[in-house]
Design an enzyme around this catalytic site. Structure first.
Site, mmCIF file in Angstrom:
data_model
loop_
_atom_site.group_PDB
_atom_site.id
_atom_site.type_symbol
_atom_site.label_atom_id
_atom_site.label_comp_id
_atom_site.label_asym_id
_atom_site.label_seq_id
_atom_site.Cartn_x
_atom_site.Cartn_y
_atom_site.Cartn_z
ATOM 1 C CE LYS A 11 -2.232 26.317 -6.425
ATOM 2 N NZ LYS A 11 -1.433 26.665 -5.201
ATOM 3 C CG ASP B 185 -11.360 12.827 -3.173
ATOM 4 O OD1 ASP B 185 -10.265 12.160 -2.698
ATOM 5 O OD2 ASP B 185 -11.189 14.147 -3.235
ATOM 6 C CD GLU C 178 -2.940 1.344 2.192
ATOM 7 O OE1 GLU C 178 -2.923 0.462 3.045
ATOM 8 O OE2 GLU C 178 -3.626 2.624 2.176
ATOM 9 C CD GLU D 129 2.129 8.070 4.646
ATOM 10 O OE1 GLU D 129 1.189 7.731 3.924
ATOM 11 O OE2 GLU D 129 2.689 9.183 4.230
ATOM 12 C CG ASP E 3 -0.835 13.718 -1.349
ATOM 13 O OD1 ASP E 3 -1.816 13.746 -0.387
ATOM 14 O OD2 ASP E 3 0.128 13.648 -0.897
HETATM 15 C C1 SAM Z 1 -4.238 12.058 0.980
HETATM 16 S S1 SAM Z 1 -3.322 11.023 1.992
HETATM 17 C C2 SAM Z 1 -4.406 9.477 2.078
HETATM 18 C C3 SAM Z 1 -3.831 8.483 3.198
HETATM 19 C C4 SAM Z 1 -4.799 7.323 3.122
HETATM 20 N N1 SAM Z 1 -4.523 6.489 2.055
HETATM 21 C C5 SAM Z 1 -6.221 7.528 3.505
HETATM 22 O O1 SAM Z 1 -7.013 7.401 2.559
HETATM 23 O O2 SAM Z 1 -6.480 8.198 4.456
HETATM 24 C C6 SAM Z 1 -2.092 10.847 0.807
HETATM 25 C C7 SAM Z 1 -0.875 10.169 1.630
HETATM 26 O O3 SAM Z 1 0.096 9.739 0.711
HETATM 27 C C8 SAM Z 1 1.553 9.920 1.216
HETATM 28 N N2 SAM Z 1 2.346 9.895 -0.015
HETATM 29 C C9 SAM Z 1 2.344 10.716 -0.882
HETATM 30 N N3 SAM Z 1 3.355 10.487 -1.958
HETATM 31 C C10 SAM Z 1 3.851 9.292 -1.340
HETATM 32 C C11 SAM Z 1 4.709 8.402 -1.785
HETATM 33 N N4 SAM Z 1 5.294 8.580 -3.241
HETATM 34 N N5 SAM Z 1 4.987 7.198 -1.187
HETATM 35 C C12 SAM Z 1 4.461 6.958 -0.199
HETATM 36 N N6 SAM Z 1 3.637 8.049 0.532
HETATM 37 C C13 SAM Z 1 3.269 8.838 -0.246
HETATM 38 C C14 SAM Z 1 1.274 11.116 1.907
HETATM 39 O O4 SAM Z 1 2.356 11.403 3.000
HETATM 40 C C15 SAM Z 1 -0.218 11.032 2.460
HETATM 41 O O5 SAM Z 1 -0.043 10.427 3.874
#
Ligand code: SAM
Length: 335
Positions: free
Chosen positions: A125, A157, A46, A71, A121
């Site tokens: 933009k 979403d 994941e 993460e 994420d």
């Molecule tokens: C919007 S949050 C969603 C978190 C979780 N999946 C949820 O649904 O609650 C996006 C997560 O992806 C992590 N993230 C972003 N780019 C990443 C990467 N290249 N490798 C690992 N984690 C990443 C961020 O730190 C963040 O915790």
């Protein structure tokens, strides 16, 4: 010493766990899942697991799966660690850093059964779109690491990011794309899912299934061998450092940042706090400068389990140059 560095080091210490945290420093990478988990089983990753609720669900629902969570937020890794420890799971390993690093450098070719990405994420933009995870380079990388019939499950979403991902998946030569299935029920219960569902947003789901083998899987950028950490020996006196200005140095594939220097209490050593940025990998290192029978030794301390990479090699080279600037002479180098 810089307070933020102390806090980060303490967090790494708290996170130290003999089994749950993925320790790459003692392994050759790429590394088969059997070596990491001590058993065979489908390898499932994941990426961006946030607080770990979905990972916990997978761990309990599929005790036969070998689950790797990647993460990039240290706070989220810490929260996930506590959640999994409380649940008593034994089939999860956590990696603090980019999932792209795991896919590119850690897991072998054709080894991954499934990759889950929940609410990545969206980087809405236009000028930030190259930061999005599910771009065409990601599908090229994943095509080589997924096992035959392996798949990527995306839940989001964000309609525009969803369309962007589906378009990239359809354009990727080795994938079929299914947008008809529902997301796993547990993916609708993550922290972000709950927030967006409460706001009445639609949740989108796509499955990207590997249909064929790429002739040339993307190569790792870093391969490491345990026990090959670089070092140098210099002649001269370890300098007294009253004040230290942060230094940023570029090398072939990234940057070495000498953040700070300090002497441990009652000790002859000088410790430098160093950050090394390489593609998809950031390491915070302690570089020690200490008396040695042949002169002054410069090396990376094993604290926080650094990986031996071109960046750690550059860190030793740059620290040695700085010491040369303080009047020491380089005598021996292994960098
Ligand atoms: C919007 S949050 C969603 C978190 C979780 N999946 C949820 O649904 O609650 C996006 C997560 O992806 C992590 N993230 C972003 N780019 C990443 C990467 N290249 N490798 C690992 N984690 C990443 C961020 O730190 C963040 O915790």
């Amino acid at each position: 010493m810089n307070g933020r560095i102390t806090v980060r080091i303490m967090t790494v210490v708290i996170l130290y766990h003999p089994t749950m945290l993925l320790n790459l420093s003692s392994r050759h990478i790429p590394c088969p899942a059997k070596t990491i988990f001590g058993r065979r089983g489908p390898l499932v990753i994941e990426i961006g697991h946030g607080n770990g609720s979905f990972l916990r669900h997978l761990a309990i629902r599929h005790p036969d799966w070998n689950l790797l969570g990647a993460e990039s937020s240290l706070g989220s890794v810490s929260r996930t660690f506590r959640r999994l420890k409380h649940a008593g799971t034994t089939n999860v390993r956590l990696y603090h850093g980019s999932g792209l690093f795991i896919l590119r450098n850690v897991v072998p070719v054709n080894s991954v059964h499934r990759v889950y990405i929940n609410f990545p994420d969206p980087w809405p933009k236009k000028r930030h779109q190259d930061r999005r995870l599910l771009q065409s380079s990601f599908f090229k990388l994943a095509a080589g690491r997924l096992a035959p019939s392996g798949s990527i499950w995306l839940t989001t979403d964000h309609a525009e990011y969803f369309d962007f991902s589906v378009a990239n998946g359809k354009a990727a030569p080795h994938f079929s794309v299914d947008t008809t299935a529902d997301p796993p029920a547990a993916a609708r219960k993550t922290k972000y899912a709950r927030r967006w569902i409460d706001e009445g947003k639609i949740i989108y789901h796509a499955r990207f299934c590997k249909e064929s083998e790429p002739a040339h899987p993307i190569k790792p950028t870093i391969t490491t061998q345990p026990g090959t950490m670089h070092h140098a020996i210099l002649q001269g006196t370890i300098p007294d450092v009253d004040a230290f200005e942060k230094q940023v140095h570029a090398f072939d594939s990234g940057h070495v940042i000498l953040l700070d220097a300090a002497r441990p209490l009652g000790d002859d050593r000088l410790i430098l706090f160093v950050r090394v940025d390489e593609p998809e990998l950031t390491q915070e290192l302690l570089v020690e400068v200490r008396p040695h029978e042949q002169g002054v030794f410069v090396g990376v301390m094993p604290f926080a389990r650094p990986l031996s990479t071109p960046g750690t090699r550059a860190a030793i080279r740059i620290t040695s140059r700085w010491l040369e600037g303080c009047g020491l002479r380089l005598q021996q180098q292994s960098f």
